[in-house]
Design a protein around this motif. Structure first.
Motif, PDB file in Angstrom:
ATOM      1  N   SER A 131      31.239  20.428  15.086  1.00  0.00           N
ATOM      2  CA  SER A 131      32.661  20.533  15.445  1.00  0.00           C
ATOM      3  C   SER A 131      33.500  21.034  14.271  1.00  0.00           C
ATOM      4  O   SER A 131      34.380  21.883  14.439  1.00  0.00           O
ATOM      5  CB  SER A 131      33.199  19.177  15.903  1.00  0.00           C
ATOM      6  OG  SER A 131      32.508  18.732  17.035  1.00  0.00           O
TER       7      SER A 131
ATOM      8  N   TYR B 226      29.532  23.902  24.787  1.00  0.00           N
ATOM      9  CA  TYR B 226      30.249  23.273  23.680  1.00  0.00           C
ATOM     10  C   TYR B 226      30.624  24.314  22.627  1.00  0.00           C
ATOM     11  O   TYR B 226      31.716  24.268  22.061  1.00  0.00           O
ATOM     12  CB  TYR B 226      29.371  22.178  23.068  1.00  0.00           C
ATOM     13  CG  TYR B 226      29.976  21.524  21.846  1.00  0.00           C
ATOM     14  CD1 TYR B 226      31.075  20.673  21.969  1.00  0.00           C
ATOM     15  CD2 TYR B 226      29.475  21.770  20.575  1.00  0.00           C
ATOM     16  CE1 TYR B 226      31.634  20.087  20.858  1.00  0.00           C
ATOM     17  CE2 TYR B 226      30.036  21.185  19.459  1.00  0.00           C
ATOM     18  CZ  TYR B 226      31.114  20.349  19.607  1.00  0.00           C
ATOM     19  OH  TYR B 226      31.683  19.763  18.518  1.00  0.00           O
TER      20      TYR B 226
ATOM     21  N   THR C  50      37.526  21.661  19.568  1.00  0.00           N
ATOM     22  CA  THR C  50      36.530  21.298  18.556  1.00  0.00           C
ATOM     23  C   THR C  50      37.145  20.428  17.471  1.00  0.00           C
ATOM     24  O   THR C  50      36.490  19.523  16.951  1.00  0.00           O
ATOM     25  CB  THR C  50      35.892  22.554  17.920  1.00  0.00           C
ATOM     26  OG1 THR C  50      36.918  23.389  17.381  1.00  0.00           O
ATOM     27  CG2 THR C  50      35.081  23.337  18.931  1.00  0.00           C
TER      28      THR C  50
END
Length: 193
Positions: free
Chosen positions: A57, A12, A20
């Motif tokens: 994010s 991630y 993101t």
């Protein structure tokens, strides 16, 4: 199982900026819709996980934007430095121009008249040696390139060429010198070597 979750978390962190950003928007929308009652309310633990994903994010998106801005700023800085170096070189040549010898003017005048920004000369530059020493004319061979010693690639530097084009009257072309037609005035005649 914990290693797999850690591996997924590291993957991630490697996602691109647009990914993101999309994850941050989706997570924020998910939390908003849960809060307003459009989606069922979440337990505290899934809500906490969603908030962590949202903050992570957003942080990654800001980092990508910062890296892009840094690249742009570095590019602008490099353009500024190149422009400043070019202007400094032009000023240096303008300041030195009154001190050019007649032979140096003849060489530069010949090159300007015939629009020869690049040319070949003996490895020492011949009569253009002083112009080479001052950086007005540059060697332009590349590493690994082979050439004859009497055909070394040379070029008038870009800033010097720009100044010469602005004031061509300072570099007159006179093809007759000392009673002979001068061709390639930077070359030393064989009988004078």
């Amino acid at each position: 199982m914990m290693e797999a979750a850690l591996s997924k978390a590291l993957e991630y962190l490697k996602t691109a900026g647009w990914q993101t950003t999309t994850i941050a928007i989706a997570t924020a929308l998910f939390l908003y819709l849960s809060k307003t009652g459009v989606l069922p309310a979440l337990d505290p633990l899934p809500t906490l996980v969603a908030w962590v994903i949202l903050f992570l994010s957003v942080a990654l998106t800001v980092a990508v934007i910062g890296a892009s801005a840094q690249g742009g700023i570095e590019g602008l800085w490099n353009i500024f430095l190149r422009r400043r170096a070019r202007l400094k070189a032009e000023k240096s040549f303008r300041d030195y121009e009154p001190f050019l010898s007649e032979k140096e003017r003849q060489i530069l005048g010949y090159l300007l008249k015939h629009k020869l920004k690049t040319f070949t000369a003996d490895h020492d530059g011949g009569y253009a040696g002083t112009l080479i020493a001052r950086g007005i004319i540059l060697y332009i061979g590349v590493p690994g390139q082979s050439f004859d010693l009497d055909k070394c690639p040379l070029a008038v530097s870009d800033p010097v060429w720009a100044v010469m084009e602005q004031m061509p009257e300072k570099f007159p072309h006179n093809p007759i010198l000392k009673g002979r037609v001068e061709v390639k005035p930077w070359r030393v005649p064989w009988e004078l070597r």
